[in-house]
Design a protein around this motif. Structure first.
Motif, PDB file in Angstrom:
ATOM      1  N   TYR A  46       0.839  -1.204   0.000  1.00 49.50           N
ATOM      2  CA  TYR A  46       0.000   0.000   0.000  1.00 49.50           C
ATOM      3  C   TYR A  46       0.868   1.246   0.000  1.00 49.50           C
ATOM      4  CZ  TYR A  46      -4.137   2.785   1.092  1.00 49.50           C
ATOM      5  OH  TYR A  46      -5.192   3.663   1.026  1.00 49.50           O
ATOM      6  N   CYS A  47       0.556   2.187  -0.903  1.00 53.98           N
ATOM      7  CA  CYS A  47       1.221   3.497  -0.856  1.00 53.98           C
ATOM      8  C   CYS A  47       0.267   4.469  -0.185  1.00 53.98           C
ATOM      9  CB  CYS A  47       1.603   4.010  -2.251  1.00 53.98           C
ATOM     10  SG  CYS A  47       2.205   5.721  -2.173  1.00 53.98           S
ATOM     11  N   VAL A  48       0.629   4.948   0.975  1.00 50.93           N
ATOM     12  CA  VAL A  48      -0.254   5.873   1.706  1.00 50.93           C
ATOM     13  C   VAL A  48      -0.365   7.194   0.948  1.00 50.93           C
ATOM     14  CG1 VAL A  48      -0.569   7.143   3.869  1.00 50.93           C
ATOM     15  CG2 VAL A  48       0.224   4.795   3.928  1.00 50.93           C
ATOM     16  N   ASP A  49       0.690   7.599   0.259  1.00 53.36           N
ATOM     17  CA  ASP A  49       0.619   8.862  -0.476  1.00 53.36           C
ATOM     18  C   ASP A  49      -0.358   8.786  -1.645  1.00 53.36           C
ATOM     19  OD1 ASP A  49       2.269  10.425   1.100  1.00 53.36           O
ATOM     20  OD2 ASP A  49       4.071   9.535   0.233  1.00 53.36           O
ATOM     21  N   CYS A  50      -0.439   7.631  -2.267  1.00 54.19           N
ATOM     22  CA  CYS A  50      -1.437   7.440  -3.327  1.00 54.19           C
ATOM     23  C   CYS A  50      -2.771   6.995  -2.727  1.00 54.19           C
ATOM     24  CB  CYS A  50      -1.021   6.376  -4.325  1.00 54.19           C
ATOM     25  SG  CYS A  50       0.278   6.847  -5.463  1.00 54.19           S
ATOM     26  N   GLU A  51      -2.750   6.487  -1.510  1.00 55.35           N
ATOM     27  CA  GLU A  51      -3.892   5.787  -0.910  1.00 55.35           C
ATOM     28  C   GLU A  51      -4.367   4.708  -1.893  1.00 55.35           C
ATOM     29  OE1 GLU A  51      -4.991   6.008   2.155  1.00 55.35           O
ATOM     30  OE2 GLU A  51      -4.974   8.081   2.910  1.00 55.35           O
ATOM     31  N   PHE A  93      -3.381   0.452  -3.329  1.00 47.10           N
ATOM     32  CA  PHE A  93      -2.553  -0.753  -3.373  1.00 47.10           C
ATOM     33  C   PHE A  93      -1.793  -0.769  -4.689  1.00 47.10           C
ATOM     34  CE2 PHE A  93      -5.397  -2.105  -0.004  1.00 47.10           C
ATOM     35  CZ  PHE A  93      -4.510  -2.750   0.851  1.00 47.10           C
ATOM     36  N   LYS A  94      -0.530  -1.209  -4.601  1.00 48.24           N
ATOM     37  CA  LYS A  94       0.296  -1.249  -5.808  1.00 48.24           C
ATOM     38  C   LYS A  94       0.627  -2.695  -6.131  1.00 48.24           C
ATOM     39  CE  LYS A  94       0.639   3.151  -6.080  1.00 48.24           C
ATOM     40  NZ  LYS A  94       0.343   3.984  -7.228  1.00 48.24           N
ATOM     41  N   GLU A  95       0.756  -2.954  -7.413  1.00 51.07           N
ATOM     42  CA  GLU A  95       1.180  -4.291  -7.796  1.00 51.07           C
ATOM     43  C   GLU A  95       2.690  -4.395  -7.622  1.00 51.07           C
ATOM     44  OE1 GLU A  95      -0.451  -5.982 -11.285  1.00 51.07           O
ATOM     45  OE2 GLU A  95      -2.286  -4.786 -11.128  1.00 51.07           O
ATOM     46  N   HIS A 148       9.418   0.772  -3.431  1.00 56.43           N
ATOM     47  CA  HIS A 148       8.894   2.138  -3.336  1.00 56.43           C
ATOM     48  C   HIS A 148       7.859   2.347  -4.433  1.00 56.43           C
ATOM     49  CE1 HIS A 148      12.270   2.609  -0.684  1.00 56.43           C
ATOM     50  NE2 HIS A 148      11.960   3.884  -0.440  1.00 56.43           N
ATOM     51  N   CYS A 149       6.912   3.262  -4.143  1.00 54.49           N
ATOM     52  CA  CYS A 149       5.896   3.617  -5.141  1.00 54.49           C
ATOM     53  C   CYS A 149       6.599   4.298  -6.320  1.00 54.49           C
ATOM     54  CB  CYS A 149       4.896   4.563  -4.485  1.00 54.49           C
ATOM     55  SG  CYS A 149       3.865   5.428  -5.657  1.00 54.49           S
ATOM     56  N   PRO A 150       6.201   4.021  -7.556  1.00 53.94           N
ATOM     57  CA  PRO A 150       6.864   4.665  -8.695  1.00 53.94           C
ATOM     58  C   PRO A 150       6.659   6.182  -8.732  1.00 53.94           C
ATOM     59  CG  PRO A 150       4.971   3.343  -9.418  1.00 53.94           C
ATOM     60  CD  PRO A 150       5.186   3.043  -7.969  1.00 53.94           C
ATOM     61  N   ILE A 151       5.599   6.673  -8.094  1.00 52.67           N
ATOM     62  CA  ILE A 151       5.387   8.130  -8.070  1.00 52.67           C
ATOM     63  C   ILE A 151       6.030   8.743  -6.825  1.00 52.67           C
ATOM     64  CG2 ILE A 151       3.678   9.986  -7.992  1.00 52.67           C
ATOM     65  CD1 ILE A 151       1.733   8.178  -9.456  1.00 52.67           C
ATOM     66  N   HIS A 152       5.834   8.062  -5.688  1.00 57.16           N
ATOM     67  CA  HIS A 152       6.377   8.593  -4.430  1.00 57.16           C
ATOM     68  C   HIS A 152       7.635   7.812  -4.071  1.00 57.16           C
ATOM     69  CE1 HIS A 152       2.012   9.547  -4.380  1.00 57.16           C
ATOM     70  NE2 HIS A 152       2.560  10.724  -4.224  1.00 57.16           N
ATOM     71  N   THR A 153       8.695   8.170  -4.758  1.00 62.81           N
ATOM     72  CA  THR A 153       9.916   7.373  -4.667  1.00 62.81           C
ATOM     73  C   THR A 153      10.656   7.591  -3.351  1.00 62.81           C
ATOM     74  OG1 THR A 153      10.938   9.134  -5.907  1.00 62.81           O
ATOM     75  CG2 THR A 153      10.304   7.199  -7.152  1.00 62.81           C
TER      76      THR A 153
END
Ligand code: ATP
Ligand code: ZN
Length: 532
Positions: A129-134, A136-138, A147-152
């Motif tokens: 889960y990325c909290v910044d995106c709120e 779930f990420k694959e 790390h999230c691809p947007i919130h690195t």
């Protein structure tokens, strides 16, 4: 017989209140305001919705970190958004806050519809889960060390909890079918392809509740769960449709403006708007919005500027230094809508000086001075139709007017600016070639009048074409040409858009008294904000 105006409702995203708005939030909102102003100038009835998304873990944690209650935090940041929109001249009709008390009944009633349809069930949620995106990420989409691809800058978190799920998978075929029949719904087409291939890979049900997190609305059928922030946030668009004094029922909210014509968003939240949202609406038995336009990112060193990464540019400082029209014009002209773009202050100054101060502002100024000198400070007394269709400025103006509305409707703002400016440049060239000052000396006053009329009318048209983008500048130009200061903004637009349409050649009234020439756009000085 009075004609019934068309209706056009559009939205920006409802922005997270994890921090004050930055130039990325301003970018989307400016674009939406431009579209709203364009449709109003066409005489349409318009509803521009913006607002804030205030629930969820990200907000709860941010408030905690700042030692504030979540509500106090939201109130402060929401005010910051409203303040910026006012400074940027955003003519929004509704500011939708998801903590508004009228929002909860709308969410509950919508939830009930989806529940009654059998599309909500209890299950086990596991994932990153990325909290910044709120969101779930694959696993395959994660970068570096998970790390999230947007919130690195922040690792994703592992979640394993019992949640309520929405049966998204059930709508896979219906969505594909819908988008095959309505290909215009997702724009630009690169975004459509992205969405289609995502759906084709197979849709999984998504969880719409959270446990151990209470900053949100409880699930009506099981208050030990909190409704997932995105489920509630998307419905903020619906709540916004209520009249201020209307009872908050789903039926009332949907009565007049639904379906919304256009959602303008950044590509980061495309899946929510082009997959989750339409599926939720299908489940609730509602027609889908007309279009979702996912624009590109403003980037810094190739990364999306964002509140979470903190690599942003302060729009307050930008407006303070350069004025709202300058900021609006730069982003609409410089970044092709749909693509990514980097900000450069040097380029910013260069474009504004070249386009607005020189090509447009100087043209008006020098022509007005001549009109004062040679025509008694009036619009030259000529019959506009004497400037035949082959007149070079008229010909160019009419070509541009032939498709400017389509250009706006396709959100091709950069093209619109280029076209409008080409008319200003042609005006400058024409006046240099014709040299009315020499003709005046030779006593050819009629020719002088015709030349000046043609140029002033071209300047008026450039101002009209750009009015949705630079409303203050266009109003100032209209004022210099002898109109009321408010002509383009508070006139009965629906009336004059049919009675005295401004998008035609020859509307500038001969003999109308002009204002004293004054520069309408001050040249900008060298960069002050960002080190480059
Ligand atoms: N760099 C950007 N370029 C263009 N638009 C942006 C940018 N950043 C945010 N936006 C706009 O804001 C929307 C996202 O709103 P949000 O409140 O999540 O802001 P954010 O700054 O991206 O937050 P965060 O960095 O915490 O993810 C985007 O869909 C887009 O409309
Ligand atoms: Zn993220």
């Amino acid at each position: 017989m009075p004609t019934v105006p068309n209706r056009f409702a559009l939205t920006t995203p409802l922005y997270y209140v994890n921090a004050l708005p930055h130039v990325g939030s301003a970018y989307t909102t400016i674009a939406a305001d431009v579209v709203a102003r364009f449709y109003r100038l066409q005489g349409d009835e318009v509803l521009l919705i913006t607002g804030t998304d205030e629930h969820g873990q990200k907000i709860q944690r941010t408030a905690e970190a700042l030692g504030r209650s979540p509500q106090e935090h939201c109130d402060r940041v929401a005010e910051g958004f409203q303040d910026l929109w006012q400074k940027l001249g955003i003519s929004y009709d509704r500011f939708s806050r998801t903590t508004d008390e009228r929002h909860r009944p709308i969410v509950n009633q919508f939830f009930q519809r989806v529940w009654d349809k059998g599309d909500i069930y209890l299950g086990q949620q596991q994932g990153w889960y990325c909290v910044d995106c709120e969101e779930f990420k694959e696993e395959r989409d994660l970068v570096g060390d998970r790390h999230c691809p947007i919130h690195t800058n922040r690792p994703v978190e592992w979640r394993d909890e019992r949640n309520y799920f929405f049966r998204l998978s059930k709508y896979q075929d219906a969505l594909l079918d819908y988008y095959a029949k309505h290909p215009e719904t997702i724009q630009p087409s690169s975004r459509r392809n992205e969405v289609l291939s995502f759906i084709e890979r197979g849709l999984e049900d998504f969880s719409i509740s959270r446990v151990n997190m209470d900053w949100g609305f409880p699930i009506p059928t099981d208050p030990s769960h909190t409704i997932y922030v995105w489920f509630d946030a998307l419905l903020g668009y619906v709540t916004a449709l209520l009249e201020p004094d209307q009872e908050p029922t789903l039926e009332n909210a949907l009565a007049h403006w639904w379906p919304i014509n256009l959602h303008i968003i950044g590509k980061d939240i495309l899946r929510f708007h082009a997959i989750s949202w339409p599926a939720m609406l299908m489940s609730a038995g509602l027609p889908l919005p007309g279009q979702v336009f996912g624009h590109g990112f403003l980037t810094k060193d190739g990364l999306k500027m964002g509140k979470s990464l903190g690599n942003t540019l302060d729009p307050f400082a930008l407006v303070e230094s350069y004025g709202s029209d300058a900021v609006r014009y730069y982003f609409m002209k410089e970044v092709e809508f749909g693509r990514d773009g980097d900000f450069s202050e040097t380029r910013f100054i260069h474009i504004l000086n070249a386009d607005l101060a020189n090509d447009l502002g100087n043209l008006l100024n020098r022509t007005l001075k001549m009109a004062w000198k040679y025509c008694d400070g009036k619009v030259p007394t000529v019959n506009p139709q004497e400037l035949g269709p082959e007149h070079p400025l008229r010909e160019l103006a009419e070509t541009i007017l032939g498709d400017y509305a389509a250009t706006y409707k396709n959100l091709e703002f950069h093209r619109l600016c280029q076209r409008a400016l080409s008319l200003a440049r042609a005006g400058n060239k024409y006046i240099d070639d014709q040299a009315p000052w020499s003709l005046y000396k030779q006593g050819q006053t009629e020719a002088v009048s015709q030349i000046l009329y043609g140029v002033l009318e071209s300047v008026r048209l450039v101002a009209y074409l750009l009015a949705p983008i630079v409303p203050q500048l266009s109003s100032q130009i209209y004022q210099q040409l002898g109109y009321d200061r408010e002509f383009l903004t508070t006139q009965d637009l629906a009336y004059w858009s049919t009675q005295t349409p401004q998008d035609r050649w020859g509307q500038l009234k001969p003999s109308q008294v002009l204002a004293q020439p004054q520069p309408v756009f001050q040249k900008l000085q060298s960069p002050t904000l960002v080190a480059e």
